[in-house]
Design a protein around this motif. Structure first.
Motif, PDB file in Angstrom:
ATOM      1  N   PRO A  25       0.793  -1.237   0.000  1.00 30.56           N
ATOM      2  CA  PRO A  25       0.000   0.000   0.000  1.00 30.56           C
ATOM      3  C   PRO A  25       0.817   1.275   0.000  1.00 30.56           C
ATOM      4  O   PRO A  25       0.306   2.329  -0.399  1.00 30.56           O
ATOM      5  N   LEU A  26       2.085   1.236   0.445  1.00 32.79           N
ATOM      6  CA  LEU A  26       2.892   2.455   0.450  1.00 32.79           C
ATOM      7  C   LEU A  26       3.557   2.722  -0.888  1.00 32.79           C
ATOM      8  O   LEU A  26       4.188   3.763  -1.065  1.00 32.79           O
ATOM      9  N   GLN A  29      -1.115   0.788  -5.791  1.00 30.57           N
ATOM     10  CA  GLN A  29      -2.498   0.384  -5.559  1.00 30.57           C
ATOM     11  C   GLN A  29      -2.810  -0.961  -6.206  1.00 30.57           C
ATOM     12  O   GLN A  29      -3.909  -1.486  -6.069  1.00 30.57           O
ATOM     13  N   CYS A  88       4.907  -0.611  11.133  1.00 33.37           N
ATOM     14  CA  CYS A  88       3.844   0.066  10.399  1.00 33.37           C
ATOM     15  C   CYS A  88       2.692  -0.908  10.186  1.00 33.37           C
ATOM     16  O   CYS A  88       2.902  -2.033   9.722  1.00 33.37           O
ATOM     17  N   PHE A  90      -1.877  -1.253   9.453  1.00 34.52           N
ATOM     18  CA  PHE A  90      -3.002  -0.661   8.741  1.00 34.52           C
ATOM     19  C   PHE A  90      -4.298  -0.967   9.493  1.00 34.52           C
ATOM     20  O   PHE A  90      -5.085  -1.812   9.077  1.00 34.52           O
ATOM     21  N   ASN A  94      -7.674   3.354   8.682  1.00 34.92           N
ATOM     22  CA  ASN A  94      -6.414   4.021   8.345  1.00 34.92           C
ATOM     23  C   ASN A  94      -5.720   3.237   7.237  1.00 34.92           C
ATOM     24  O   ASN A  94      -4.747   2.525   7.470  1.00 34.92           O
ATOM     25  N   ASP A  95      -6.238   3.366   6.039  1.00 31.09           N
ATOM     26  CA  ASP A  95      -5.676   2.637   4.911  1.00 31.09           C
ATOM     27  C   ASP A  95      -4.326   3.198   4.478  1.00 31.09           C
ATOM     28  O   ASP A  95      -3.613   2.572   3.691  1.00 31.09           O
ATOM     29  N   GLY A  96      -3.972   4.393   4.976  1.00 26.46           N
ATOM     30  CA  GLY A  96      -2.714   4.996   4.600  1.00 26.46           C
ATOM     31  C   GLY A  96      -1.529   4.500   5.404  1.00 26.46           C
ATOM     32  O   GLY A  96      -0.381   4.790   5.064  1.00 26.46           O
ATOM     33  N   GLY A  97      -1.777   3.758   6.481  1.00 28.19           N
ATOM     34  CA  GLY A  97      -0.698   3.230   7.302  1.00 28.19           C
ATOM     35  C   GLY A  97      -0.475   4.049   8.555  1.00 28.19           C
ATOM     36  O   GLY A  97      -0.715   5.257   8.577  1.00 28.19           O
ATOM     37  N   SER A  98      -0.021   3.389   9.596  1.00 26.54           N
ATOM     38  CA  SER A  98       0.219   4.030  10.886  1.00 26.54           C
ATOM     39  C   SER A  98       1.522   3.501  11.476  1.00 26.54           C
ATOM     40  O   SER A  98       1.681   2.288  11.645  1.00 26.54           O
ATOM     41  N   ARG A 191      10.325   0.791   4.349  1.00 21.37           N
ATOM     42  CA  ARG A 191       9.060   1.410   3.960  1.00 21.37           C
ATOM     43  C   ARG A 191       8.092   0.380   3.406  1.00 21.37           C
ATOM     44  O   ARG A 191       6.891   0.437   3.639  1.00 21.37           O
ATOM     45  N   ASP A 192       8.616  -0.572   2.675  1.00 23.44           N
ATOM     46  CA  ASP A 192       7.765  -1.651   2.181  1.00 23.44           C
ATOM     47  C   ASP A 192       8.513  -2.960   2.240  1.00 23.44           C
ATOM     48  O   ASP A 192       8.498  -3.741   1.317  1.00 23.44           O
TER      49      ASP A 192
END
Length: 209
Positions: A25-26, A29, A88, A90, A94-98, A191-192
């Motif tokens: 997701p980071l 899509q 990180c 989800f 909060n689909d953008g990540g936390s 990050r991913d």
């Protein structure tokens, strides 16, 4: 963990045996398809030597992953007390990540490692299971978030340490020894270096993360 394989927790896979849809997701899509390569189901009562709640997924052959994805190199470090980590997840809504920061503590009877977050700080919750625990001091993945416990208005998080991940997928140990890992950069923040999966709660004594 390789160009075709991903590690996560077994309990987030709600329908074993079926094709699994996942994403980064980071970065993108786009959705991807995978199958279960190796799976160790959760146990009601586990000991420190048991391998449980770990799954290795294998991407189907006809897919191209995003170019920016880097592999996550697991490090089996025994003395990590008070090491700073972050994760990180989800959580719902909060689909953008936390991102959550914490500090590693001691091991549990299940062979997990506890890590705590500061009071009143953002905490790990449902939607973090299977995410990588990034050790900021040694710049490596040292485990996967597996479950959380809440008491006295405080959330405690538990991770499956890299030593168990390597037992479940020995290729991780070989990468650690040789340093031969596709697109791995030890200075890069993860990050991913992990995947997002829809959470699935199991019937365990603690709440799955």
């Amino acid at each position: 963990i390789s160009s075709r394989h991903v590690l996560t927790c077994s309990h987030v896979i709600s329908k074993p045996g079926e094709e699994i849809t996942l994403d980064f997701p980071l970065l993108s899509q786009k959705k991807y398809k995978a199958c279960i390569k190796v799976q160790f189901p959760p146990k009601v009562s586990a000991g420190p030597d048991d391998i449980e709640d770990i799954a290795v997924l294998e991407f189907l052959l006809d897919q191209e992953l995003p170019n920016d994805i880097s592999g996550a190199l697991g490090r089996d470090i025994h003395d990590m007390y008070d090491h700073a980590v972050n994760v990180c997840g989800f959580p719902e809504g909060n689909d953008g990540g936390s991102w959550v920061d914490g500090k590693l503590k001691g091991s549990t009877a299940e062979g997990w490692i506890q890590f705590d977050q500061e009071m009143h700080a953002k905490c790990v919750k449902e939607g973090f299971s299977g995410t990588a625990v990034w050790n900021k001091e040694i710049k490596a993945v040292v485990g996967l978030v597996v479950t959380i416990g809440t008491s006295d208005h405080r959330t405690t998080t538990y991770m499956i340490p890299a030593s168990k991940l390597i037992k479940a997928w020995p290729e991780l140990g070989k990468q650690r020894k040789t340093g031969d890992h596709p697109k791995f950069d030890s200075e890069r923040r993860p990050r991913d270096s992990f995947m997002f999966f829809l959470p699935y709660l199991s019937d365990r004594s603690q709440q799955a993360a």
